[in-house]
Design a protein around this motif. Structure first.
Motif, PDB file in Angstrom:
ATOM      1  N   ILE A  49      12.474 -26.741   0.656  1.00 59.82           N
ATOM      2  CA  ILE A  49      11.996 -25.575  -0.082  1.00 59.82           C
ATOM      3  C   ILE A  49      11.131 -24.715   0.835  1.00 59.82           C
ATOM      4  CG2 ILE A  49      10.619 -24.825  -2.055  1.00 59.82           C
ATOM      5  CD1 ILE A  49      11.523 -27.481  -3.399  1.00 59.82           C
ATOM      6  N   ASP A  50      11.442 -23.426   0.839  1.00 57.17           N
ATOM      7  CA  ASP A  50      10.763 -22.491   1.739  1.00 57.17           C
ATOM      8  C   ASP A  50      10.245 -21.294   0.938  1.00 57.17           C
ATOM      9  OD1 ASP A  50       9.846 -21.083   3.938  1.00 57.17           O
ATOM     10  OD2 ASP A  50      11.841 -20.351   4.492  1.00 57.17           O
ATOM     11  N   PRO A  51       9.011 -21.388   0.427  1.00 54.54           N
ATOM     12  CA  PRO A  51       8.465 -20.263  -0.341  1.00 54.54           C
ATOM     13  C   PRO A  51       7.831 -19.209   0.567  1.00 54.54           C
ATOM     14  CG  PRO A  51       6.961 -22.117  -0.438  1.00 54.54           C
ATOM     15  CD  PRO A  51       8.146 -22.552   0.388  1.00 54.54           C
ATOM     16  N   VAL A  52       8.056 -17.954   0.208  1.00 57.41           N
ATOM     17  CA  VAL A  52       7.447 -16.835   0.924  1.00 57.41           C
ATOM     18  C   VAL A  52       6.855 -15.901  -0.135  1.00 57.41           C
ATOM     19  CG1 VAL A  52       7.843 -14.846   2.423  1.00 57.41           C
ATOM     20  CG2 VAL A  52       9.088 -16.983   2.825  1.00 57.41           C
ATOM     21  N   CYS A  53       5.621 -15.499   0.077  1.00 58.59           N
ATOM     22  CA  CYS A  53       4.966 -14.560  -0.823  1.00 58.59           C
ATOM     23  C   CYS A  53       4.659 -13.286  -0.041  1.00 58.59           C
ATOM     24  CB  CYS A  53       3.676 -15.169  -1.380  1.00 58.59           C
ATOM     25  SG  CYS A  53       2.775 -14.040  -2.461  1.00 58.59           S
ATOM     26  N   ARG A  54       4.934 -12.150  -0.664  1.00 61.13           N
ATOM     27  CA  ARG A  54       4.720 -10.885   0.028  1.00 61.13           C
ATOM     28  C   ARG A  54       3.941  -9.922  -0.865  1.00 61.13           C
ATOM     29  NH1 ARG A  54       8.600  -6.106   1.143  1.00 61.13           N
ATOM     30  NH2 ARG A  54       7.494  -5.106   2.838  1.00 61.13           N
ATOM     31  N   TYR A  55       3.015  -9.239  -0.252  1.00 61.67           N
ATOM     32  CA  TYR A  55       2.264  -8.161  -0.897  1.00 61.67           C
ATOM     33  C   TYR A  55       2.425  -6.904  -0.057  1.00 61.67           C
ATOM     34  CZ  TYR A  55      -0.396 -11.569  -3.675  1.00 61.67           C
ATOM     35  OH  TYR A  55      -0.767 -12.553  -4.548  1.00 61.67           O
ATOM     36  N   GLU A  56       2.276  -5.772  -0.703  1.00 64.70           N
ATOM     37  CA  GLU A  56       2.247  -4.490  -0.003  1.00 64.70           C
ATOM     38  C   GLU A  56       0.973  -3.757  -0.396  1.00 64.70           C
ATOM     39  OE1 GLU A  56       5.682  -2.271  -1.208  1.00 64.70           O
ATOM     40  OE2 GLU A  56       7.076  -3.639  -0.225  1.00 64.70           O
ATOM     41  N   THR A  57       0.621  -2.770   0.372  1.00 60.79           N
ATOM     42  CA  THR A  57      -0.459  -1.868  -0.011  1.00 60.79           C
ATOM     43  C   THR A  57       0.184  -0.601  -0.540  1.00 60.79           C
ATOM     44  OG1 THR A  57      -1.910  -2.750   1.693  1.00 60.79           O
ATOM     45  CG2 THR A  57      -2.460  -0.582   0.810  1.00 60.79           C
ATOM     46  N   GLU A  94      -5.358  10.025 -12.685  1.00 59.04           N
ATOM     47  CA  GLU A  94      -6.099  10.858 -11.727  1.00 59.04           C
ATOM     48  C   GLU A  94      -6.596  10.023 -10.549  1.00 59.04           C
ATOM     49  OE1 GLU A  94     -10.195  13.432 -11.771  1.00 59.04           O
ATOM     50  OE2 GLU A  94      -8.890  13.602 -13.531  1.00 59.04           O
ATOM     51  N   VAL A  95      -7.156   8.855 -10.839  1.00 55.67           N
ATOM     52  CA  VAL A  95      -7.647   7.973  -9.780  1.00 55.67           C
ATOM     53  C   VAL A  95      -6.497   7.518  -8.894  1.00 55.67           C
ATOM     54  CG1 VAL A  95      -8.660   5.693  -9.311  1.00 55.67           C
ATOM     55  CG2 VAL A  95      -9.675   7.173 -11.054  1.00 55.67           C
ATOM     56  N   MET A  96      -5.389   7.077  -9.519  1.00 52.90           N
ATOM     57  CA  MET A  96      -4.269   6.519  -8.758  1.00 52.90           C
ATOM     58  C   MET A  96      -3.549   7.542  -7.890  1.00 52.90           C
ATOM     59  SD  MET A  96      -2.334   3.875 -11.236  1.00 52.90           S
ATOM     60  CE  MET A  96      -3.126   2.479 -11.978  1.00 52.90           C
ATOM     61  N   THR A  97      -3.692   8.798  -8.204  1.00 50.42           N
ATOM     62  CA  THR A  97      -3.028   9.826  -7.401  1.00 50.42           C
ATOM     63  C   THR A  97      -3.990  10.522  -6.437  1.00 50.42           C
ATOM     64  OG1 THR A  97      -3.325  11.443  -9.183  1.00 50.42           O
ATOM     65  CG2 THR A  97      -1.219  10.248  -9.117  1.00 50.42           C
ATOM     66  N   GLY A  98      -5.246  10.098  -6.463  1.00 49.21           N
ATOM     67  CA  GLY A  98      -6.245  10.697  -5.575  1.00 49.21           C
ATOM     68  C   GLY A  98      -6.185  10.113  -4.173  1.00 49.21           C
ATOM     69  N   PRO A  99      -6.742  10.814  -3.215  1.00 47.39           N
ATOM     70  CA  PRO A  99      -6.655  10.390  -1.814  1.00 47.39           C
ATOM     71  C   PRO A  99      -7.467   9.137  -1.483  1.00 47.39           C
ATOM     72  CG  PRO A  99      -8.115  12.275  -2.029  1.00 47.39           C
ATOM     73  CD  PRO A  99      -7.495  12.057  -3.376  1.00 47.39           C
ATOM     74  N   ASP A 100      -8.414   8.778  -2.323  1.00 48.80           N
ATOM     75  CA  ASP A 100      -9.288   7.639  -2.037  1.00 48.80           C
ATOM     76  C   ASP A 100      -8.895   6.410  -2.845  1.00 48.80           C
ATOM     77  OD1 ASP A 100     -10.818   9.223  -0.316  1.00 48.80           O
ATOM     78  OD2 ASP A 100     -12.086   9.911  -1.960  1.00 48.80           O
ATOM     79  N   PHE A 101      -7.586   6.159  -2.955  1.00 48.53           N
ATOM     80  CA  PHE A 101      -7.137   5.027  -3.758  1.00 48.53           C
ATOM     81  C   PHE A 101      -6.066   4.233  -3.019  1.00 48.53           C
ATOM     82  CE2 PHE A 101      -4.555   2.878  -6.947  1.00 48.53           C
ATOM     83  CZ  PHE A 101      -5.544   2.211  -7.645  1.00 48.53           C
ATOM     84  N   ALA A 102      -6.183   2.927  -3.086  1.00 48.09           N
ATOM     85  CA  ALA A 102      -5.158   2.010  -2.577  1.00 48.09           C
ATOM     86  C   ALA A 102      -5.239   0.732  -3.394  1.00 48.09           C
ATOM     87  CB  ALA A 102      -5.375   1.708  -1.094  1.00 48.09           C
ATOM     88  N   VAL A 103      -4.089   0.167  -3.688  1.00 48.16           N
ATOM     89  CA  VAL A 103      -4.034  -1.042  -4.495  1.00 48.16           C
ATOM     90  C   VAL A 103      -3.032  -2.008  -3.870  1.00 48.16           C
ATOM     91  CG1 VAL A 103      -2.234  -0.205  -6.077  1.00 48.16           C
ATOM     92  CG2 VAL A 103      -3.899  -1.866  -6.882  1.00 48.16           C
ATOM     93  N   THR A 104      -3.256  -3.275  -4.081  1.00 47.76           N
ATOM     94  CA  THR A 104      -2.317  -4.291  -3.632  1.00 47.76           C
ATOM     95  C   THR A 104      -1.196  -4.394  -4.655  1.00 47.76           C
ATOM     96  OG1 THR A 104      -4.136  -5.512  -2.630  1.00 47.76           O
ATOM     97  CG2 THR A 104      -2.093  -6.699  -2.947  1.00 47.76           C
ATOM     98  N   SER A 105       0.013  -4.496  -4.175  1.00 51.11           N
ATOM     99  CA  SER A 105       1.172  -4.629  -5.049  1.00 51.11           C
ATOM    100  C   SER A 105       1.140  -5.943  -5.809  1.00 51.11           C
ATOM    101  CB  SER A 105       2.459  -4.579  -4.219  1.00 51.11           C
ATOM    102  OG  SER A 105       2.572  -5.755  -3.416  1.00 51.11           O
ATOM    103  N   TYR A 109       7.770 -13.092  -4.766  1.00 52.86           N
ATOM    104  CA  TYR A 109       8.059 -14.427  -4.245  1.00 52.86           C
ATOM    105  C   TYR A 109       9.541 -14.540  -3.971  1.00 52.86           C
ATOM    106  CZ  TYR A 109       3.438 -15.690  -5.921  1.00 52.86           C
ATOM    107  OH  TYR A 109       2.090 -15.745  -6.125  1.00 52.86           O
ATOM    108  N   SER A 110       9.844 -15.105  -2.826  1.00 55.32           N
ATOM    109  CA  SER A 110      11.214 -15.453  -2.463  1.00 55.32           C
ATOM    110  C   SER A 110      11.182 -16.930  -2.096  1.00 55.32           C
ATOM    111  CB  SER A 110      11.675 -14.617  -1.264  1.00 55.32           C
ATOM    112  OG  SER A 110      12.936 -15.069  -0.827  1.00 55.32           O
TER     113      SER A 110
END
Length: 116
Positions: A49-57, A94-105, A109-110
């Motif tokens: 078994i080979d689990p891989v977890c991925r996140y994006e910004t 408004e916050v999510m579309t502003g220039p000072d916002f970033a969130v982790t996806s 899991y694969s």
């Protein structure tokens, strides 16, 4: 969440994400089940078994963040029914579309395994 313009915005988006998770669970979805896949595969008798977890910004304009913004519109009735107001949902967008916002996806899991 990685970046918000201030503490109020941070807490508002956290509330939005928490409400979204509650809405998913109330409809029979388990947004955390991916963590259990490797263990379930092992219990089913698979090996190697080979689990891989991925996140994006996700930042404004990214497809993932565009989806979150779209969810705030398309799932409006569910959010309001769960206690959020239209004003809060507008502020979230408004916050999510502003220039000072970033969130982790969401975690993606694969997991591969072999039949024994």
């Amino acid at each position: 969440m990685l970046l918000a313009p201030d503490e109020t915005a941070y807490k508002l988006v956290e509330s939005y994400q928490s409400t979204m998770g509650s809405m998913l669970r109330a409809r029979g979805s388990d947004p955390t089940w991916g963590r259990e896949v490797a263990r379930a595969m092992s219990a089913a008798g698979l090996s190697a078994i080979d689990p891989v977890c991925r996140y994006e910004t996700w930042t404004p304009g990214s497809p993932g963040l565009d989806l979150l913004v779209s969810n705030s519109i398309q799932l409006r009735d569910g959010f309001v029914g769960s206690g959020m107001t239209d004003e809060q949902l507008g502020q979230v967008r408004e916050v999510m579309t502003g220039p000072d916002f970033a969130v982790t996806s969401f975690a993606t899991y694969s997991v591969q395994g072999r039949r024994a």
